[in-house]
Design a protein around this motif. Structure first.
Motif, mmCIF file in Angstrom:
data_model
loop_
_atom_site.group_PDB
_atom_site.id
_atom_site.type_symbol
_atom_site.label_atom_id
_atom_site.label_comp_id
_atom_site.label_asym_id
_atom_site.label_seq_id
_atom_site.Cartn_x
_atom_site.Cartn_y
_atom_site.Cartn_z
ATOM 1 N N SER A 113 0.773 -1.151 0.164
ATOM 2 C CA SER A 113 0.067 -0.087 -0.060
ATOM 3 C C SER A 113 0.751 1.003 -0.018
ATOM 4 O O SER A 113 0.502 2.268 -0.618
ATOM 5 C CB SER A 113 -0.825 0.072 1.102
ATOM 6 O OG SER A 113 -1.723 -1.013 1.003
ATOM 7 N N VAL A 114 2.171 1.172 0.614
ATOM 8 C CA VAL A 114 2.919 2.446 0.640
ATOM 9 C C VAL A 114 3.625 2.585 -0.632
ATOM 10 O O VAL A 114 3.649 3.572 -0.991
ATOM 11 C CB VAL A 114 3.909 2.251 1.804
ATOM 12 C CG1 VAL A 114 4.990 3.461 1.856
ATOM 13 C CG2 VAL A 114 3.339 2.181 3.213
ATOM 14 N N ILE A 115 3.912 1.499 -1.366
ATOM 15 C CA ILE A 115 4.473 1.610 -2.657
ATOM 16 C C ILE A 115 3.470 2.063 -3.494
ATOM 17 O O ILE A 115 3.831 2.917 -4.211
ATOM 18 C CB ILE A 115 5.018 0.262 -3.211
ATOM 19 C CG1 ILE A 115 6.319 -0.111 -2.235
ATOM 20 C CG2 ILE A 115 5.408 0.173 -4.414
ATOM 21 C CD1 ILE A 115 6.553 -1.733 -2.555
ATOM 22 N N GLU A 116 2.264 1.801 -3.611
ATOM 23 C CA GLU A 116 0.966 2.234 -4.454
ATOM 24 C C GLU A 116 0.949 3.597 -4.038
ATOM 25 O O GLU A 116 0.811 4.387 -5.134
ATOM 26 C CB GLU A 116 -0.111 1.580 -4.086
ATOM 27 C CG GLU A 116 -0.178 -0.030 -4.467
ATOM 28 C CD GLU A 116 -1.416 -0.622 -4.186
ATOM 29 O OE1 GLU A 116 -2.546 0.054 -4.203
ATOM 30 O OE2 GLU A 116 -1.321 -1.924 -3.942
ATOM 31 N N LYS B 129 -6.906 6.186 1.618
ATOM 32 C CA LYS B 129 -6.620 7.369 2.450
ATOM 33 C C LYS B 129 -5.730 7.599 3.440
ATOM 34 O O LYS B 129 -5.258 8.454 3.486
ATOM 35 C CB LYS B 129 -8.144 8.048 2.685
ATOM 36 C CG LYS B 129 -8.271 9.337 3.264
ATOM 37 C CD LYS B 129 -9.850 9.361 3.495
ATOM 38 C CE LYS B 129 -9.922 10.962 4.173
ATOM 39 N NZ LYS B 129 -11.500 11.059 4.592
ATOM 40 N N LYS B 130 -5.612 6.603 4.312
ATOM 41 C CA LYS B 130 -4.870 6.698 5.648
ATOM 42 C C LYS B 130 -3.389 6.623 5.304
ATOM 43 O O LYS B 130 -2.628 7.141 5.869
ATOM 44 C CB LYS B 130 -5.242 5.596 6.507
ATOM 45 C CG LYS B 130 -6.367 5.772 7.266
ATOM 46 C CD LYS B 130 -6.152 6.625 8.664
ATOM 47 C CE LYS B 130 -7.051 6.828 9.780
ATOM 48 N NZ LYS B 130 -7.058 7.532 10.852
ATOM 49 N N VAL B 131 -3.290 5.705 4.345
ATOM 50 C CA VAL B 131 -1.919 5.751 3.721
ATOM 51 C C VAL B 131 -1.078 6.829 3.296
ATOM 52 O O VAL B 131 -0.259 7.455 3.434
ATOM 53 C CB VAL B 131 -1.670 4.299 2.811
ATOM 54 C CG1 VAL B 131 -0.166 4.177 2.348
ATOM 55 C CG2 VAL B 131 -2.293 3.318 3.556
ATOM 56 N N ALA B 132 -2.163 7.525 2.514
ATOM 57 C CA ALA B 132 -1.667 8.600 1.580
ATOM 58 C C ALA B 132 -1.564 9.785 2.702
ATOM 59 O O ALA B 132 -0.967 10.673 2.325
ATOM 60 C CB ALA B 132 -2.779 8.949 0.551
ATOM 61 N N LYS C 239 -3.629 0.757 9.631
ATOM 62 C CA LYS C 239 -4.024 1.344 8.568
ATOM 63 C C LYS C 239 -3.064 1.808 7.415
ATOM 64 O O LYS C 239 -3.469 2.069 6.476
ATOM 65 C CB LYS C 239 -4.936 2.680 9.059
ATOM 66 C CG LYS C 239 -6.039 2.505 9.913
ATOM 67 C CD LYS C 239 -7.064 1.985 9.204
ATOM 68 C CE LYS C 239 -8.569 1.783 9.950
ATOM 69 N NZ LYS C 239 -8.237 0.995 11.296
ATOM 70 N N LEU C 240 -1.763 1.808 8.065
ATOM 71 C CA LEU C 240 -0.588 2.065 6.837
ATOM 72 C C LEU C 240 -0.345 0.874 6.505
ATOM 73 O O LEU C 240 -0.158 0.806 5.251
ATOM 74 C CB LEU C 240 0.522 2.402 7.848
ATOM 75 C CG LEU C 240 1.541 2.917 7.093
ATOM 76 C CD1 LEU C 240 1.383 4.057 6.270
ATOM 77 C CD2 LEU C 240 2.890 3.247 8.037
ATOM 78 N N HIS D 75 0.005 -0.955 13.860
ATOM 79 C CA HIS D 75 1.024 -0.950 13.072
ATOM 80 C C HIS D 75 2.272 -1.381 13.780
ATOM 81 O O HIS D 75 3.168 -1.485 13.195
ATOM 82 C CB HIS D 75 1.360 0.556 12.520
ATOM 83 C CG HIS D 75 2.229 0.527 11.351
ATOM 84 N ND1 HIS D 75 2.294 -0.236 10.264
ATOM 85 C CD2 HIS D 75 3.576 1.381 11.379
ATOM 86 C CE1 HIS D 75 3.336 0.155 9.401
ATOM 87 N NE2 HIS D 75 4.135 0.853 10.198
ATOM 88 N N PHE D 76 2.188 -1.523 15.001
ATOM 89 C CA PHE D 76 3.306 -1.889 15.848
ATOM 90 C C PHE D 76 3.182 -3.121 16.768
ATOM 91 O O PHE D 76 3.167 -2.803 18.178
ATOM 92 C CB PHE D 76 3.469 -0.536 16.778
ATOM 93 C CG PHE D 76 4.138 0.528 16.031
ATOM 94 C CD1 PHE D 76 5.388 0.833 15.670
ATOM 95 C CD2 PHE D 76 3.061 1.534 15.619
ATOM 96 C CE1 PHE D 76 5.890 2.065 15.265
ATOM 97 C CE2 PHE D 76 3.427 2.693 15.085
ATOM 98 C CZ PHE D 76 4.842 2.883 14.749
ATOM 99 N N PRO D 77 2.688 -4.217 16.224
ATOM 100 C CA PRO D 77 2.339 -5.403 17.029
ATOM 101 C C PRO D 77 3.387 -5.881 17.980
ATOM 102 O O PRO D 77 3.318 -6.296 18.986
ATOM 103 C CB PRO D 77 2.129 -6.438 15.930
ATOM 104 C CG PRO D 77 1.749 -5.684 14.704
ATOM 105 C CD PRO D 77 2.518 -4.324 14.759
ATOM 106 N N HIS D 78 4.604 -5.564 17.554
ATOM 107 C CA HIS D 78 5.840 -5.985 18.460
ATOM 108 C C HIS D 78 5.888 -5.408 19.462
ATOM 109 O O HIS D 78 6.681 -5.735 20.559
ATOM 110 C CB HIS D 78 7.302 -5.946 17.518
ATOM 111 C CG HIS D 78 7.464 -4.503 17.001
ATOM 112 N ND1 HIS D 78 6.754 -3.985 16.382
ATOM 113 C CD2 HIS D 78 8.524 -4.030 17.194
ATOM 114 C CE1 HIS D 78 6.926 -2.731 15.996
ATOM 115 N NE2 HIS D 78 8.386 -2.736 16.433
#
Length: 311
Positions: free
Chosen positions: A153-156, A169-172, A264-265, A291-294
């Motif tokens: 999604s980030v690459i797109e 939307k959230k990524v953008a 969402k990222l 986004h931070f499961p660890h």
């Protein structure tokens, strides 16, 4: 009502000695590269697990996972936790952050530390990097372990930022925010620090953490201190002409990937796509995390990454 049991159980450790690790530095094409590693006298073999962080983080982002492994009696063997060029204490004297060159620097570090093979663990931007490294066919890489690290999604968004404002939307928004902060320079970073000081940071983290108000002080401070929007923009340029389907389908070593169900990222759709192109990928959604499961759910994430049993 979400089950908050076990959410964010550990603060970040900022001193490697607390985990029996030592600091190191290496001279690279980017400048001085800082890392922490298993002490020489504690080495257990010729294979190491290399941990690669994401944007606005440094080596310390992995310490909750190491604490969880210690608590559960999980032996991760020798480890190296690196600050990527331009992040944490590491320098980036170049005008780029080309993934192929960064990957070569990291594999040189592994070799210089005396290891013949490695497991790669990457979060977010670090996940993109370790997938790229594994896709280049280096047989010293024995396995890949991802935390929110399939960057489709980030690459797109990097390739089609305006179109993504509608479809992703959230990524953008996250991408544009970093770009704007990079353009603003120091005034932009001061705005972030002021916003954090008056308690607004959790609002900005909605969608990136399952419980933005449930994280500890160490993690909040780390995110603000680690903000490097200029380096994010350099890293994002790797996605401009990148074809992940082509590069990552070449990976033959095992892949173990954890995704946050509320991320969402790097959303669950990215997990589905990774599984479709990489036959060796074992993918799992970690509940009550984003986004931070660890950091949010280290126990569950540890089980996904390294196959530990949950009692």
């Amino acid at each position: 009502m979400k089950n908050r049991d076990g959410y964010f159980p550990f603060e970040l450790e900022l001193e490697p000695e607390c985990l029996g690790l030592v600091r190191g530095a290496a001279s690279t094409a980017f400048g001085e590269l800082h890392y922490v590693r298993t002490a020489e006298e504690a080495r257990s073999g010729t294979q190491v697990t290399l941990f690669v962080h994401g944007v606005a983080n440094d080596w310390s982002t992995w310490t909750p996972l190491l604490r969880q492994a210690e608590k559960d009696g999980v032996d991760l063997g020798d480890v190296i936790l690196v600050d990527l060029p331009g992040f944490g204490e590491s320098q980036n004297r170049k005008s780029d952050l080309e993934s192929g060159e960064v990957g070569r620097v990291l594999m040189e570090l592994v070799a210089d530390c005396g290891y013949h093979s490695c497991r790669l663990v990457g979060h977010s931007m670090g996940g993109f990097l370790v997938l790229d490294m594994a896709g280049r066919g280096d047989d010293r890489i024995r396995s890949v372990h991802l935390v929110a690290g399939a960057y489709f999604s980030v690459i797109e968004t990097v390739q089609n930022p305006l179109r993504s404002l509608v479809l992703l939307k959230k990524v953008a928004i996250a991408y544009w925010m970093q770009s704007v902060l990079a353009a603003l320079g120091r005034p932009g970073l001061r705005m972030v620090k002021v916003g954090s000081a008056i308690g607004l940071l959790p609002l900005a983290l909605n969608g990136f953490l399952a419980h933005p108000w449930g994280i500890g002080k160490s993690f909040r401070k780390s995110l603000v201190k680690g903000m490097r929007p200029d380096q994010f923009v350099l890293a994002a340029q790797n996605g401009l002409d990148y074809d992940p389907d082509q590069h990552w389908s070449e990976i033959s070593c095992p892949i173990h990937a954890a995704f946050g169900v509320e991320d969402k990222l790097v959303p669950p759709r990215d997990m589905v796509r990774l599984a479709a192109i990489c036959e060796s990928a074992k993918t799992v959604l970690v509940g009550d995390s984003a986004h931070f499961p660890h950091v949010e759910r280290p126990r569950e994430t540890l089980a996904v990454l390294f196959g530990t049993a949950l009692s």
